[in-house]
Design a protein around this motif. Structure first.
Motif, PDB file in Angstrom:
ATOM      1  N   PHE A  30       0.842  -1.200   0.000  1.00 20.30           N
ATOM      2  CA  PHE A  30       0.000   0.000   0.000  1.00 20.30           C
ATOM      3  C   PHE A  30       0.880   1.254   0.000  1.00 20.30           C
ATOM      4  O   PHE A  30       0.678   2.177  -0.786  1.00 20.30           O
ATOM      5  CB  PHE A  30      -0.901  -0.061   1.246  1.00 20.30           C
ATOM      6  CG  PHE A  30      -1.697   1.180   1.514  1.00 20.30           C
ATOM      7  CD1 PHE A  30      -2.948   1.355   0.947  1.00 20.30           C
ATOM      8  CD2 PHE A  30      -1.191   2.173   2.355  1.00 20.30           C
ATOM      9  CE1 PHE A  30      -3.680   2.506   1.200  1.00 20.30           C
ATOM     10  CE2 PHE A  30      -1.912   3.314   2.608  1.00 20.30           C
ATOM     11  CZ  PHE A  30      -3.161   3.481   2.034  1.00 20.30           C
ATOM     12  N   GLN A  31       1.894   1.263   0.862  1.00 19.42           N
ATOM     13  CA  GLN A  31       2.760   2.441   0.958  1.00 19.42           C
ATOM     14  C   GLN A  31       3.603   2.626  -0.304  1.00 19.42           C
ATOM     15  O   GLN A  31       3.805   3.732  -0.767  1.00 19.42           O
ATOM     16  CB  GLN A  31       3.680   2.313   2.168  1.00 19.42           C
ATOM     17  CG  GLN A  31       2.942   2.527   3.478  1.00 19.42           C
ATOM     18  CD  GLN A  31       3.905   2.700   4.625  1.00 19.42           C
ATOM     19  OE1 GLN A  31       4.668   1.788   4.924  1.00 19.42           O
ATOM     20  NE2 GLN A  31       3.906   3.831   5.260  1.00 19.42           N
ATOM     21  N   ARG A  32       4.086   1.481  -0.842  1.00 24.78           N
ATOM     22  CA  ARG A  32       4.878   1.542  -2.066  1.00 24.78           C
ATOM     23  C   ARG A  32       4.054   2.140  -3.206  1.00 24.78           C
ATOM     24  O   ARG A  32       4.496   3.030  -3.914  1.00 24.78           O
ATOM     25  CB  ARG A  32       5.324   0.114  -2.424  1.00 24.78           C
ATOM     26  CG  ARG A  32       6.579   0.054  -3.264  1.00 24.78           C
ATOM     27  CD  ARG A  32       7.167  -1.337  -3.319  1.00 24.78           C
ATOM     28  NE  ARG A  32       6.227  -2.381  -3.686  1.00 24.78           N
ATOM     29  CZ  ARG A  32       5.915  -3.418  -2.905  1.00 24.78           C
ATOM     30  NH1 ARG A  32       6.460  -3.538  -1.714  1.00 24.78           N
ATOM     31  NH2 ARG A  32       5.065  -4.342  -3.303  1.00 24.78           N
ATOM     32  N   ARG A  33       2.803   1.674  -3.342  1.00 24.54           N
ATOM     33  CA  ARG A  33       1.930   2.203  -4.395  1.00 24.54           C
ATOM     34  C   ARG A  33       1.626   3.688  -4.181  1.00 24.54           C
ATOM     35  O   ARG A  33       1.549   4.458  -5.126  1.00 24.54           O
ATOM     36  CB  ARG A  33       0.596   1.460  -4.383  1.00 24.54           C
ATOM     37  CG  ARG A  33       0.630   0.095  -5.019  1.00 24.54           C
ATOM     38  CD  ARG A  33      -0.680  -0.546  -4.655  1.00 24.54           C
ATOM     39  NE  ARG A  33      -0.958  -1.727  -5.404  1.00 24.54           N
ATOM     40  CZ  ARG A  33      -2.054  -1.895  -6.160  1.00 24.54           C
ATOM     41  NH1 ARG A  33      -2.949  -0.949  -6.261  1.00 24.54           N
ATOM     42  NH2 ARG A  33      -2.254  -3.012  -6.797  1.00 24.54           N
ATOM     43  N   ARG A  34       1.435   4.057  -2.922  1.00 18.06           N
ATOM     44  CA  ARG A  34       1.124   5.463  -2.623  1.00 18.06           C
ATOM     45  C   ARG A  34       2.312   6.345  -3.021  1.00 18.06           C
ATOM     46  O   ARG A  34       2.145   7.410  -3.590  1.00 18.06           O
ATOM     47  CB  ARG A  34       0.823   5.678  -1.129  1.00 18.06           C
ATOM     48  CG  ARG A  34      -0.501   5.140  -0.690  1.00 18.06           C
ATOM     49  CD  ARG A  34      -1.634   6.173  -0.705  1.00 18.06           C
ATOM     50  NE  ARG A  34      -1.553   7.209  -1.691  1.00 18.06           N
ATOM     51  CZ  ARG A  34      -2.127   7.192  -2.891  1.00 18.06           C
ATOM     52  NH1 ARG A  34      -2.858   6.195  -3.268  1.00 18.06           N
ATOM     53  NH2 ARG A  34      -1.987   8.200  -3.716  1.00 18.06           N
ATOM     54  N   ARG A  35       3.531   5.862  -2.687  1.00  7.20           N
ATOM     55  CA  ARG A  35       4.718   6.651  -3.044  1.00  7.20           C
ATOM     56  C   ARG A  35       4.793   6.835  -4.552  1.00  7.20           C
ATOM     57  O   ARG A  35       5.023   7.934  -5.049  1.00  7.20           O
ATOM     58  CB  ARG A  35       5.998   5.959  -2.544  1.00  7.20           C
ATOM     59  CG  ARG A  35       6.370   6.319  -1.107  1.00  7.20           C
ATOM     60  CD  ARG A  35       7.794   5.912  -0.777  1.00  7.20           C
ATOM     61  NE  ARG A  35       8.009   4.483  -0.905  1.00  7.20           N
ATOM     62  CZ  ARG A  35       7.799   3.608   0.087  1.00  7.20           C
ATOM     63  NH1 ARG A  35       7.388   4.021   1.262  1.00  7.20           N
ATOM     64  NH2 ARG A  35       8.011   2.319  -0.101  1.00  7.20           N
ATOM     65  N   LEU A  36       4.555   5.722  -5.299  1.00  9.14           N
ATOM     66  CA  LEU A  36       4.610   5.795  -6.765  1.00  9.14           C
ATOM     67  C   LEU A  36       3.547   6.756  -7.290  1.00  9.14           C
ATOM     68  O   LEU A  36       3.811   7.571  -8.172  1.00  9.14           O
ATOM     69  CB  LEU A  36       4.394   4.402  -7.375  1.00  9.14           C
ATOM     70  CG  LEU A  36       5.587   3.467  -7.280  1.00  9.14           C
ATOM     71  CD1 LEU A  36       5.212   2.071  -7.758  1.00  9.14           C
ATOM     72  CD2 LEU A  36       6.758   4.009  -8.116  1.00  9.14           C
ATOM     73  N   ALA A  37       2.338   6.661  -6.741  1.00  9.92           N
ATOM     74  CA  ALA A  37       1.246   7.526  -7.206  1.00  9.92           C
ATOM     75  C   ALA A  37       1.582   8.987  -6.915  1.00  9.92           C
ATOM     76  O   ALA A  37       1.379   9.861  -7.769  1.00  9.92           O
ATOM     77  CB  ALA A  37      -0.061   7.133  -6.510  1.00  9.92           C
ATOM     78  N   ASP A  38       2.143   9.247  -5.734  1.00  3.84           N
ATOM     79  CA  ASP A  38       2.484  10.634  -5.379  1.00  3.84           C
ATOM     80  C   ASP A  38       3.603  11.161  -6.264  1.00  3.84           C
ATOM     81  O   ASP A  38       3.563  12.301  -6.704  1.00  3.84           O
ATOM     82  CB  ASP A  38       2.879  10.742  -3.902  1.00  3.84           C
ATOM     83  CG  ASP A  38       1.674  10.529  -2.990  1.00  3.84           C
ATOM     84  OD1 ASP A  38       0.532  10.655  -3.493  1.00  3.84           O
ATOM     85  OD2 ASP A  38       1.867  10.225  -1.803  1.00  3.84           O
ATOM     86  N   GLU A  39       4.600  10.277  -6.543  1.00  2.80           N
ATOM     87  CA  GLU A  39       5.694  10.703  -7.431  1.00  2.80           C
ATOM     88  C   GLU A  39       5.153  11.027  -8.814  1.00  2.80           C
ATOM     89  O   GLU A  39       5.511  12.035  -9.415  1.00  2.80           O
ATOM     90  CB  GLU A  39       6.735   9.583  -7.560  1.00  2.80           C
ATOM     91  CG  GLU A  39       7.721   9.558  -6.415  1.00  2.80           C
ATOM     92  CD  GLU A  39       8.567   8.288  -6.426  1.00  2.80           C
ATOM     93  OE1 GLU A  39       9.044   7.919  -5.356  1.00  2.80           O
ATOM     94  OE2 GLU A  39       8.712   7.673  -7.512  1.00  2.80           O
TER      95      GLU A  39
END
Ligand SMILES: Nc1ncnc2c1ncn2[C@@H]1O[C@H](COP(=O)(O)OP(=O)(O)OP(=O)(O)O)[C@@H](O)[C@H]1O
Ligand SMILES: [Mg+2]
Length: 281
Positions: free
Chosen positions: A249-258
């Motif tokens: 979840f956190q990995r995907r959030r980081r990618l989405a935010d980037e």
């Protein structure tokens, strides 16, 4: 600003509450400040986090009735970085009482906007219906997380859920996203579970979380102890799965935010280039 995630599926017993409680606990244990808002009159997230739903002074019912602010019903839990806004059966009445109130779909959104405490994530544990309470969650949320049980007809009803999300997006919340779909209660010994994984992958593609939550007795024991899996049995398969889900979840959030930041940079640069050209002409 907190990211607000509604955990929803109008099908009953698919793992919404188990996911709300344990994903939020995993994130809290990673040092995130997390709030769970229980908007299900069954109050399962409330009791699942060790709060006696009959003993609370204020709950989501009073919030929807306008008696209390959301911030004044928030309680601490056994985990220092996890908070809960509780619910109990009174909440059934809110639906009827609000039926003629203008702006009734916006109550939760307004209350979340008024929160004075800072959270990284807010999870809303929805009831198994597409009722006014769920519509409030869809209006307040940035995204929806859908637990899908590995069982017969797992995908049945998904079309009406997707339609409701689409309607909410068009009429109430144009920014609403699908956070992802998480498969629950997977039993690797059965063909059925494997088939559901295959079908869900075809249907949801990259929206399906890679992490799959197994059927695990330790997880099913948690509600009776009123504790998240990390306090009940941190070495269990269930704990490992929710920990992995939190990581993903956190990995995907980081990618989405980037991705979002890059888009922003590109559009800023384009804007700058246009300005330069405009000045030269
Ligand atoms: N991975 C799992 N392994 C074993 N049991 C599970 C698992 N996930 C959930 N359960 C059990 O299945 C039941 C339904 O789960 P849960 O309450 O999370 O579903 P729900 O979608 O919130 O239900 P409702 O629609 O009634 O709100 C509960 O008894 C729960 O303990
Ligand atoms: Mg539930």
């Amino acid at each position: 600003m907190a990211r607000v995630i509604a955990v929803a599926n109008q099908k009953g017993g698919v793992g919404k509450t188990t996911t709300s409680v344990n994903l939020s606990s995993a994130l809290a244990l990673k040092g995130k400040r997390v709030l769970v808002i229980d908007i299900d009159p069954q109050g399962n997230a409330t009791s699942g986090l060790g709060i006696d739903k009959f003993g609370v002074d204020g709950s989501l019912y009073e919030v929807f009735s306008g008696v209390f602010n959301l911030s004044s019903v928030i309680l601490g839990t056994e985990l220092p970085s996890l908070w809960l806004a509780p619910a109990h059966s009174d909440l059934v009445g809110a639906e009827v009482e609000l039926s003629s109130t203008p702006g009734r779909e916006l109550i939760l959104k307004k209350e979340i906007a008024r929160l004075n405490a800072q959270f990284d994530y807010i999870f809303i544990d929805c009831p198994p219906s597409l009722s006014l309470l769920t519509v409030n969650a869809f209006t307040a949320a940035d995204s929806i997380l859908v637990p899908l049980q590995c069982e017969y007809y797992a995908l049945e009803g998904i079309t009406s859920l997707m339609q409701t999300i689409e309607i909410a997006r068009k009429q109430l919340n144009p920014h609403l996203e699908l956070e992802g779909v998480v498969l629950t209660m997977y039993d690797g010994r059965t063909n059925l579970s494997r088939q559901v994984v295959h079908e869900a992958r075809e249907f949801f593609r990259e929206k399906l979380f890679q992490t799959i939550i197994p059927r695990n007795v330790r997880l099913s024991e948690c509600p009776s102890f009123g504790r998240p899996i990390f306090l009940h049995d941190p070495s269990s398969l269930g704990a490992g799965a929710y920990e992995a889900l939190a990581e993903e979840f956190q990995r995907r959030r980081r990618l989405a935010d980037e991705g979002r930041n890059n888009e922003q940079v590109n559009s800023d640069q384009n804007g700058h280039a246009e300005k330069v050209v405009a000045n030269q002409s």
